[in-house]
Design a protein around this motif. Structure first.
Motif, PDB file in Angstrom:
ATOM      1  N   TYR A 160       0.834  -1.198   0.000  1.00 21.25           N
ATOM      2  CA  TYR A 160       0.000   0.000   0.000  1.00 21.25           C
ATOM      3  C   TYR A 160       0.875   1.257   0.000  1.00 21.25           C
ATOM      4  CZ  TYR A 160      -4.957   1.076   0.202  1.00 21.25           C
ATOM      5  OH  TYR A 160      -6.232   1.434  -0.126  1.00 21.25           O
TER       6      TYR A 160
ATOM      7  N   SER B 151       2.146   1.728  -3.483  1.00 23.61           N
ATOM      8  CA  SER B 151       1.120   2.213  -4.408  1.00 23.61           C
ATOM      9  C   SER B 151       0.842   3.693  -4.184  1.00 23.61           C
ATOM     10  CB  SER B 151      -0.167   1.396  -4.246  1.00 23.61           C
ATOM     11  OG  SER B 151      -0.797   1.641  -3.015  1.00 23.61           O
TER      12      SER B 151
ATOM     13  N   ASP C 267      -2.186   1.971  -7.711  1.00 23.41           N
ATOM     14  CA  ASP C 267      -3.210   0.982  -7.387  1.00 23.41           C
ATOM     15  C   ASP C 267      -3.296  -0.088  -8.467  1.00 23.41           C
ATOM     16  OD1 ASP C 267      -4.227   2.108  -4.908  1.00 23.41           O
ATOM     17  OD2 ASP C 267      -4.954   3.744  -6.139  1.00 23.41           O
TER      18      ASP C 267
ATOM     19  N   VAL D   4      -8.391  -4.835  -5.229  1.00 24.42           N
ATOM     20  CA  VAL D   4      -7.950  -3.445  -5.123  1.00 24.42           C
ATOM     21  C   VAL D   4      -9.085  -2.491  -5.473  1.00 24.42           C
ATOM     22  CG1 VAL D   4      -6.373  -1.714  -6.090  1.00 24.42           C
ATOM     23  CG2 VAL D   4      -5.528  -4.006  -5.554  1.00 24.42           C
TER      24      VAL D   4
ATOM     25  N   ARG E  86     -10.525   0.290  -2.849  1.00 23.65           N
ATOM     26  CA  ARG E  86     -10.649   1.725  -3.095  1.00 23.65           C
ATOM     27  C   ARG E  86     -12.106   2.168  -3.059  1.00 23.65           C
ATOM     28  NH1 ARG E  86      -6.500   4.811  -4.990  1.00 23.65           N
ATOM     29  NH2 ARG E  86      -8.026   6.388  -4.427  1.00 23.65           N
TER      30      ARG E  86
END
Length: 306
Positions: A86, A89, A103, A124, A128
């Motif tokens: 994370y 990203s 992402d 993912v 989000r």
């Protein structure tokens, strides 16, 4: 990838980049370079340290959320791995042009490692989506604390967003719709924990924005700054930017101008926040992302669901 899909992706990528650039150019034309330079000048080491600490906590919440989602989709990722991935990203989102490539990289990498690219990517996307949905609810809840000049536009944007989602669901082909419906069924038991993790993460981002506002010299009460932060951060999630820059500054200029704090002040706060957010993602450049400790590759009879 078909030629049509490639052209479509290229078109939307350039649309996002040019849209972000257009917003920045318009702000410079209207406000000059002063608010941008003030933002860089006013950013302090104390503010950067605060951003690093708070972002570590928000990243952990997001990593936990993603780990929960991935586990339910049979592409499990340990929290420690999710935490490092994370961070990486976020760093890529903050430094690469489109603002979402981090992402995409996270989803593709995890999908390939688990042998289920589709579910890795969807984990993912759901991660989000959960975060943005909770942030949207919090922003709408903040409407009661906003100036009347902002209430109607915020509610209107929310209604338009809901209509777009409904239309997108209706026009979606049957097979992807069935896949998403199955995902919703799988993820339903997680919603209390997803809401909790997303709410804490959203609060953390708002705290960083409030610190940026104070650093930029905004002295209005917290009860006024916090709702503005939630609205600006929600609008800035729209992927029309250059590595996160563009939509956020435009939203801050609009919101701060509407409540009488001045559009230039909004731009300055946004620039301070942008610098703080960028520095806060730098651990993503040094944290190693472990390989090979995700879920095992799916059985052949499961491949159709991936």
């Amino acid at each position: 990838m078909t030629r049509g899909v490639a052209i479509s992706r290229t078109f939307w990528m350039w649309t996002r980049l040019l849209g972000g650039a257009a917003i920045l150019v318009a702000l410079v034309w209207r406000q000059g370079t002063g608010p941008f330079l003030d933002g860089l000048r006013l950013t302090t080491p104390a503010a950067l340290l605060a951003a690093l600490v708070v972002t570590a906590a928000t990243t952990l919440c997001c990593a936990w959320r993603w780990s929960l989602i991935a586990g339910r989709l049979d592409v499990g990722v340990p929290v420690r791995t999710a935490f490092a991935a994370y961070y990486r990203s976020q760093l890529l989102n903050a430094t690469l042009p489109a603002g979402v490539l981090g992402d995409v990289h996270r989803g593709v990498r995890h999908g390939r490692e688990t042998g289920a690219l589709g579910r890795g990517l969807r984990s993912v996307v759901w991660d989000r989506a959960a975060g943005q949905a909770v942030q949207a609810v919090l922003a709408l809840g903040a409407v009661a604390f906003l100036a009347p000049a902002l209430r109607t536009p915020v509610v209107l944007v929310a209604v338009v967003g809901l209509v777009v989602l409904v239309v997108a669901w209706v026009v979606l082909p049957r097979r992807p719709r069935l896949v998403l419906a199955d995902d919703v069924r799988r993820l339903a038991p997680l919603w209390p924990r997803l809401v909790l993790g997303s709410a804490v993460a959203a609060a953390g981002h708002a705290v960083v924005f409030v610190v940026a506002a104070r650093t930029a010299g905004v002295t209005v009460p917290l009860s006024q700054v916090a709702p503005l932060a939630l609205v600006v951060l929600l609008v800035s999630a729209v992927p029309v930017s250059i590595a996160g820059w563009g939509m956020r500054e435009g939203a801050a200029a609009w919101v701060f101008g509407a409540v009488g704090l001045g559009a230039a002040q909004g731009v300055t706060v946004s620039v301070v926040y942008g610098v703080m957010a960028l520095v806060a993602t730098l651990p993503g450049a040094v944290l190693p992302v472990p390989r090979g400790d995700g879920a095992p590759a799916p059985r052949l009879e499961d491949a159709a669901h991936g």
